[in-house]
Design a protein around this motif. Sequence first.
Motif, short mmCIF file in Angstrom:
data_model
loop_
_atom_site.label_atom_id
_atom_site.label_comp_id
_atom_site.label_asym_id
_atom_site.label_seq_id
_atom_site.Cartn_x
_atom_site.Cartn_y
_atom_site.Cartn_z
N ASP A 1 -5.24 -1.09 -1.75
CA ASP A 1 -5.92 -2.16 -0.71
C ASP A 1 -5.10 -3.38 -0.94
O ASP A 1 -5.54 -4.19 0.24
N ALA A 2 -4.14 -3.87 -1.49
CA ALA A 2 -3.85 -5.20 -1.58
C ALA A 2 -2.24 -5.24 0.34
O ALA A 2 -2.23 -6.47 -0.02
N GLY A 3 -2.66 -3.90 0.70
CA GLY A 3 -1.44 -3.60 1.51
C GLY A 3 0.13 -3.60 0.92
O GLY A 3 1.15 -4.00 1.47
N ARG A 4 0.48 -3.54 -0.05
CA ARG A 4 1.50 -3.47 -1.19
C ARG A 4 2.02 -1.44 -1.04
O ARG A 4 1.11 -0.87 -0.80
N LEU A 5 3.28 -1.94 0.06
CA LEU A 5 4.35 -0.18 0.68
C LEU A 5 5.15 -0.06 -1.18
O LEU A 5 5.26 -1.75 -1.88
N MET A 6 5.09 0.78 -1.62
CA MET A 6 5.37 2.15 -2.65
C MET A 6 6.85 1.72 -1.68
O MET A 6 7.27 3.03 -1.44
N LEU A 7 8.04 1.63 -3.35
CA LEU A 7 9.36 2.62 -2.80
C LEU A 7 9.92 2.57 -4.15
O LEU A 7 9.54 2.36 -5.17
N ILE A 8 10.06 4.52 -4.41
CA ILE A 8 11.58 4.46 -5.62
C ILE A 8 12.74 4.40 -5.34
O ILE A 8 13.19 4.82 -4.00
N ARG A 9 13.21 4.43 -6.37
CA ARG A 9 14.53 4.90 -6.44
C ARG A 9 15.10 6.31 -6.68
O ARG A 9 13.98 6.81 -7.51
N ARG A 10 15.73 6.64 -5.90
CA ARG A 10 16.04 8.25 -5.90
C ARG A 10 17.29 8.33 -7.15
O ARG A 10 17.38 7.50 -7.83
N PRO A 11 16.72 9.92 -7.88
CA PRO A 11 18.21 10.04 -8.99
C PRO A 11 18.84 9.74 -8.25
O PRO A 11 19.45 9.88 -7.01
N PRO A 12 20.06 9.71 -9.68
CA PRO A 12 21.78 9.57 -8.89
C PRO A 12 22.40 10.25 -8.46
O PRO A 12 23.51 9.71 -7.63
N SER A 13 21.64 11.52 -8.59
CA SER A 13 22.60 12.78 -7.34
C SER A 13 22.13 13.14 -6.10
O SER A 13 20.62 12.58 -6.59
N GLY A 14 22.92 13.75 -5.93
CA GLY A 14 22.19 14.35 -4.29
C GLY A 14 21.96 13.61 -3.60
O GLY A 14 22.65 12.30 -3.60
N ILE A 15 20.96 14.19 -2.16
CA ILE A 15 21.20 13.49 -0.92
C ILE A 15 20.26 12.45 -1.35
O ILE A 15 19.59 11.88 -2.13
#
Length: 375
Positions: free
Chosen positions: A247-261
């Motif tokens: 609701d505050a207009g914030r976008l969520m980003l996450i860190r991908r696992p260390p291995s893989g694509i």
Amino acid sequence: MIAHEIQTATNQPVFSERLLAWFDVHGRHDLPWQQPRTAYRVWISEVMLQQTQVATVIDYFNRFIQRFPQLGDLAAAPLDDVLALWSGLGYYARARNLHAAARVMAAEGIPDSLVHWLALPGVGASTAAAIMAQAFDAPATILDGNVKRVMARHAGIDTPIEQASTIQALYHVAKSHTPTTRLADYTQAIMDLGATLCTRGQANCARCPVSTDCVAYLTDQVAQLPTRRARKPIPTRRAIFLHIEDDAGRLMLIRRPPSGIWGGLWCLPEYTPIEAQELQQSQHSESAARQAMLSQWSFAVQGEAVEIAAFEHRFTHYLLNATIERVRVGTYSYAQDTPDVRWFHVCDLPAALPQLGLPKPIARFLADCSVPLEE
């Protein structure tokens, strides 16, 4: 007939002499990692050049060296800083390995032998040989993609280039041509020959310094060599990324696992729809997979997910067919940054994006999101 037999019959100067004479006039002498040609700079460049062309690497190398001019600077940096500068170059395991190797060298010193370079993360046989030759002028034989092509054509080796026996034969030929002096120049010269004249497409044999005893040229097989196994069709994989906005207009980003694509990069949360036949209907499949993804954060989802973008991205072994869905959630009571989750207001994205290691298609999408829409 192999190249050595042709040389003997025609009494020509040896391969390396002709190549070095050509290199002195036509070779590349102004690449940024050549001035100065230190072990640190050569190592960075060789890792970047794995699976990537020189023209692409130059700008990345310059930015990287500007940020990390010395080994200690790279070893002390957070991995996020390294991945941010690597963003768009691809094959991100190289960046993770580079960072890990920098920390090893910061503690133990820069290697000065082939065996010790090979012990570092992300350094294979050809990369180690290139470093030893170019940084230490030591006798070492490289066998990257350009050199394999040159040797296969020059010696007329027509077995599939992926076979272990072919690679071994190519290495023996390459080693037989490697001189005992001017190793740094010769290593650059053989790579330049493959990159500029003995190219995969239209080879320029008329200007090649070693064409007069090249088996492929003399037998009109340049276009056919090297041979490769028949390639299987590249499969397509589907994925859906979630543009989670509160609701505050914030976008969520996450860190991908260390291995893989895209390992270790910041990204929109991703899920792969369960196969339709497992749940009878594809829309139920996607809904179930999306709900499973969102449930780990206990979001109060508002309304339905809406597709807002789509893209394709080609990897070495498959084609990614992706869509991006917007999911609106109530203000998340736990919406605070953690090592693996970060929240950004859309107006902060332009300043934040250059500081993050992001997959190229996701970075492009987020850059577009940060541009205000015209009324």
